[in-house]
Design a protein around this motif. Structure first.
Motif, PDB file in Angstrom:
ATOM      1  N   ASN A 127      17.322 -21.794 -17.488  1.00  0.00           N
ATOM      2  CA  ASN A 127      16.826 -21.291 -16.019  1.00  0.00           C
ATOM      3  C   ASN A 127      15.810 -20.342 -16.962  1.00  0.00           C
ATOM      4  O   ASN A 127      14.435 -19.684 -15.769  1.00  0.00           O
ATOM      5  CB  ASN A 127      17.867 -20.164 -14.995  1.00  0.00           C
ATOM      6  CG  ASN A 127      19.359 -20.897 -15.059  1.00  0.00           C
ATOM      7  OD1 ASN A 127      18.249 -22.232 -14.082  1.00  0.00           O
ATOM      8  ND2 ASN A 127      19.976 -20.606 -15.100  1.00  0.00           N
ATOM      9  N   ARG A 178       9.162 -21.062 -18.423  1.00  0.00           N
ATOM     10  CA  ARG A 178       9.802 -21.396 -17.166  1.00  0.00           C
ATOM     11  C   ARG A 178      11.061 -22.174 -17.360  1.00  0.00           C
ATOM     12  O   ARG A 178      11.592 -22.713 -18.485  1.00  0.00           O
ATOM     13  CB  ARG A 178       8.350 -22.363 -17.065  1.00  0.00           C
ATOM     14  CG  ARG A 178       7.064 -21.470 -17.050  1.00  0.00           C
ATOM     15  CD  ARG A 178       6.063 -22.583 -16.561  1.00  0.00           C
ATOM     16  NE  ARG A 178       5.641 -23.481 -17.658  1.00  0.00           N
ATOM     17  CZ  ARG A 178       4.424 -24.686 -17.019  1.00  0.00           C
ATOM     18  NH1 ARG A 178       4.487 -24.264 -16.424  1.00  0.00           N
ATOM     19  NH2 ARG A 178       4.289 -24.917 -18.522  1.00  0.00           N
ATOM     20  N   ARG A 179      11.693 -22.529 -16.157  1.00  0.00           N
ATOM     21  CA  ARG A 179      12.696 -23.220 -15.931  1.00  0.00           C
ATOM     22  C   ARG A 179      12.743 -24.560 -16.690  1.00  0.00           C
ATOM     23  O   ARG A 179      11.131 -25.287 -16.437  1.00  0.00           O
ATOM     24  CB  ARG A 179      13.005 -22.614 -13.803  1.00  0.00           C
ATOM     25  CG  ARG A 179      14.033 -23.905 -14.134  1.00  0.00           C
ATOM     26  CD  ARG A 179      14.572 -23.893 -12.915  1.00  0.00           C
ATOM     27  NE  ARG A 179      14.800 -22.581 -12.595  1.00  0.00           N
ATOM     28  CZ  ARG A 179      15.259 -21.938 -11.090  1.00  0.00           C
ATOM     29  NH1 ARG A 179      15.410 -23.052  -9.927  1.00  0.00           N
ATOM     30  NH2 ARG A 179      16.401 -21.185 -10.777  1.00  0.00           N
ATOM     31  N   TRP A 180      13.456 -24.712 -17.011  1.00  0.00           N
ATOM     32  CA  TRP A 180      13.693 -26.868 -17.796  1.00  0.00           C
ATOM     33  C   TRP A 180      13.667 -27.537 -16.153  1.00  0.00           C
ATOM     34  O   TRP A 180      14.215 -27.148 -15.148  1.00  0.00           O
ATOM     35  CB  TRP A 180      14.454 -26.280 -18.531  1.00  0.00           C
ATOM     36  CG  TRP A 180      14.655 -28.064 -19.436  1.00  0.00           C
ATOM     37  CD1 TRP A 180      13.328 -28.634 -20.125  1.00  0.00           C
ATOM     38  CD2 TRP A 180      15.414 -29.005 -18.519  1.00  0.00           C
ATOM     39  NE1 TRP A 180      14.249 -29.606 -20.686  1.00  0.00           N
ATOM     40  CE2 TRP A 180      15.027 -30.032 -19.265  1.00  0.00           C
ATOM     41  CE3 TRP A 180      16.377 -29.569 -17.720  1.00  0.00           C
ATOM     42  CZ2 TRP A 180      16.047 -31.499 -19.278  1.00  0.00           C
ATOM     43  CZ3 TRP A 180      17.098 -30.393 -17.462  1.00  0.00           C
ATOM     44  CH2 TRP A 180      17.361 -31.750 -18.280  1.00  0.00           C
ATOM     45  N   SER A 181      12.983 -28.270 -16.350  1.00  0.00           N
ATOM     46  CA  SER A 181      12.805 -29.789 -15.610  1.00  0.00           C
ATOM     47  C   SER A 181      12.953 -30.664 -16.525  1.00  0.00           C
ATOM     48  O   SER A 181      12.243 -30.845 -17.459  1.00  0.00           O
ATOM     49  CB  SER A 181      11.523 -29.360 -14.936  1.00  0.00           C
ATOM     50  OG  SER A 181      10.652 -29.270 -15.087  1.00  0.00           O
ATOM     51  N   VAL A 183      24.166 -28.060 -14.325  1.00  0.00           N
ATOM     52  CA  VAL A 183      22.626 -28.114 -14.688  1.00  0.00           C
ATOM     53  C   VAL A 183      21.989 -29.256 -13.635  1.00  0.00           C
ATOM     54  O   VAL A 183      20.362 -28.317 -13.823  1.00  0.00           O
ATOM     55  CB  VAL A 183      21.895 -27.289 -16.409  1.00  0.00           C
ATOM     56  CG1 VAL A 183      23.377 -26.405 -16.299  1.00  0.00           C
ATOM     57  CG2 VAL A 183      23.290 -28.770 -17.133  1.00  0.00           C
ATOM     58  N   VAL A 184      22.639 -30.060 -13.144  1.00  0.00           N
ATOM     59  CA  VAL A 184      21.268 -30.718 -13.049  1.00  0.00           C
ATOM     60  C   VAL A 184      21.056 -31.215 -11.623  1.00  0.00           C
ATOM     61  O   VAL A 184      21.313 -32.078 -10.806  1.00  0.00           O
ATOM     62  CB  VAL A 184      21.237 -32.517 -13.566  1.00  0.00           C
ATOM     63  CG1 VAL A 184      20.632 -32.191 -15.301  1.00  0.00           C
ATOM     64  CG2 VAL A 184      22.896 -32.686 -13.787  1.00  0.00           C
ATOM     65  N   ASP A 185      22.184 -30.216 -10.456  1.00  0.00           N
ATOM     66  CA  ASP A 185      22.126 -30.973  -9.151  1.00  0.00           C
ATOM     67  C   ASP A 185      21.053 -30.301  -8.818  1.00  0.00           C
ATOM     68  O   ASP A 185      20.389 -29.364  -8.703  1.00  0.00           O
ATOM     69  CB  ASP A 185      23.053 -29.064  -8.904  1.00  0.00           C
ATOM     70  CG  ASP A 185      23.746 -29.629  -7.801  1.00  0.00           C
ATOM     71  OD1 ASP A 185      23.060 -30.158  -6.848  1.00  0.00           O
ATOM     72  OD2 ASP A 185      24.451 -28.828  -7.022  1.00  0.00           O
ATOM     73  N   LEU A 228      20.082 -27.935  -6.460  1.00  0.00           N
ATOM     74  CA  LEU A 228      19.353 -26.155  -7.028  1.00  0.00           C
ATOM     75  C   LEU A 228      18.473 -26.869  -7.538  1.00  0.00           C
ATOM     76  O   LEU A 228      17.186 -25.564  -7.714  1.00  0.00           O
ATOM     77  CB  LEU A 228      21.272 -25.712  -7.825  1.00  0.00           C
ATOM     78  CG  LEU A 228      21.856 -25.598  -6.802  1.00  0.00           C
ATOM     79  CD1 LEU A 228      23.163 -25.156  -7.545  1.00  0.00           C
ATOM     80  CD2 LEU A 228      21.725 -24.726  -6.260  1.00  0.00           C
ATOM     81  N   TYR A 229      18.587 -27.589  -8.218  1.00  0.00           N
ATOM     82  CA  TYR A 229      17.460 -28.161  -9.361  1.00  0.00           C
ATOM     83  C   TYR A 229      16.684 -29.190  -8.933  1.00  0.00           C
ATOM     84  O   TYR A 229      16.810 -30.559  -9.533  1.00  0.00           O
ATOM     85  CB  TYR A 229      18.141 -28.105 -10.931  1.00  0.00           C
ATOM     86  CG  TYR A 229      18.995 -26.988 -11.365  1.00  0.00           C
ATOM     87  CD1 TYR A 229      18.005 -25.722 -11.077  1.00  0.00           C
ATOM     88  CD2 TYR A 229      19.914 -26.865 -11.370  1.00  0.00           C
ATOM     89  CE1 TYR A 229      18.999 -24.378 -11.755  1.00  0.00           C
ATOM     90  CE2 TYR A 229      20.900 -25.960 -11.239  1.00  0.00           C
ATOM     91  CZ  TYR A 229      20.560 -24.570 -11.761  1.00  0.00           C
ATOM     92  OH  TYR A 229      21.086 -23.199 -12.446  1.00  0.00           O
ATOM     93  N   GLY A 259      13.706 -30.546  -9.926  1.00  0.00           N
ATOM     94  CA  GLY A 259      12.943 -31.247 -11.142  1.00  0.00           C
ATOM     95  C   GLY A 259      13.737 -31.678 -11.890  1.00  0.00           C
ATOM     96  O   GLY A 259      13.198 -32.336 -13.045  1.00  0.00           O
ATOM     97  N   ARG A 260      15.172 -31.559 -11.950  1.00  0.00           N
ATOM     98  CA  ARG A 260      16.289 -32.040 -13.328  1.00  0.00           C
ATOM     99  C   ARG A 260      16.717 -33.374 -12.808  1.00  0.00           C
ATOM    100  O   ARG A 260      16.951 -33.462 -11.893  1.00  0.00           O
ATOM    101  CB  ARG A 260      16.929 -30.537 -13.531  1.00  0.00           C
ATOM    102  CG  ARG A 260      16.274 -30.231 -13.836  1.00  0.00           C
ATOM    103  CD  ARG A 260      17.437 -28.507 -13.880  1.00  0.00           C
ATOM    104  NE  ARG A 260      16.841 -27.587 -14.833  1.00  0.00           N
ATOM    105  CZ  ARG A 260      17.594 -26.195 -15.117  1.00  0.00           C
ATOM    106  NH1 ARG A 260      18.682 -26.196 -14.837  1.00  0.00           N
ATOM    107  NH2 ARG A 260      16.974 -25.560 -15.321  1.00  0.00           N
TER     108      ARG A 260
END
Length: 226
Positions: free
Chosen positions: A5, A13-16, A30-32, A35-36, A38-39
């Motif tokens: 995050n 920066r937040r990971w993508s 963490v790849v929902d 919520l994210y 960019g993942r």
């Protein structure tokens, strides 16, 4: 996995990007995409293959053997592409590997209709079909690997020793051990001698400003001049 995050205080920066992993539930959080956005989640083909390998252990599963043959053809293609650039690899995957995956899906769907629910065969087929989009993510991105075997080989020494290390004194001690293990393997992956890396880092840490700590990360570390 909170480090993904980012950290505003450190300017991280937040990971993508694309996360390649097995289907352990913690990774999915963490790849929902809700919520994210960019993942992206990618699944390990070796884990899907392993389910069919388990079916063949007593030598009586035609579906298990057929599944292994189909995965072998996919891996044979992938082995021919490892020296290519990401763009070239993607183009060849589209041409050579996508038809094999398409045939596999048709085969899986047909076989699933005739196997009993709850059987090991059904579970092997369902695992592959349920995670199909993630398993074929590499067909959309030449930089995404077919499996995460490379990483599993990196952590094998720790996995083999975990029973001996399960009593590490406290939860904090376990966290510290995990950090050291990660640093050692990261140093190796970046071509460093772990002992030389750790020795240099420990010598420089006491006098290094906080703003320069990232210089000691394995992928940025440069040995101090003698």
């Amino acid at each position: 996995m909170a480090f993904l995050n980012g950290e505003d205080r450190l300017g991280a920066r937040r990971w993508s990007g694309t996360l390649l992993a097995d289907r352990y539930g913690a990774y999915e959080t963490v790849v929902d995409p809700r919520l994210y956005p960019g993942r992206i989640s990618a699944a390990c083909a070796a884990h899907a293959r392993r389910n069919f390998e388990e079916l063949t252990k007593d030598g009586t599963s035609p579906i298990g053997l057929d599944g292994l043959r189909r995965f072998a053809r996919i891996y044979e293609v992938e082995g021919e592409l490892k020296e290519l650039s990401d763009e070239q690899r993607l183009a060849q995957r589209q041409r050579l590997a996508r038809p094999l995956w398409h045939e596999m899906r048709q085969w899986l769907e047909l076989e699933r209709r005739v196997v009993a629910d709850g059987s090991a065969t059904a579970k092997a087929i369902d695992y592959t079909l349920v995670h199909w989009a993630a398993l074929t993510r590499h067909l959309e991105d030449g930089a995404v690997a077919l499996d995460n075997n490379h990483l599993e080989r990196q952590i094998k020494p720790w996995a083999m020793g975990r029973r001996a290390w399960q009593f590490v004194g406290s939860e904090l001690a376990g966290q510290r051990a995990a950090v050291i293990m990660s640093l050692v393997q990261s140093a190796r992956m970046n071509g460093h001698d772990p002992w030389a890396y750790l020795r240099d880092v420990l010598r420089r840490l006491p006098t290094l400003r906080n703003s320069h700590l990232d210089e000691l990360l394995p992928h940025r570390w440069v040995p101090a001049q003698a």
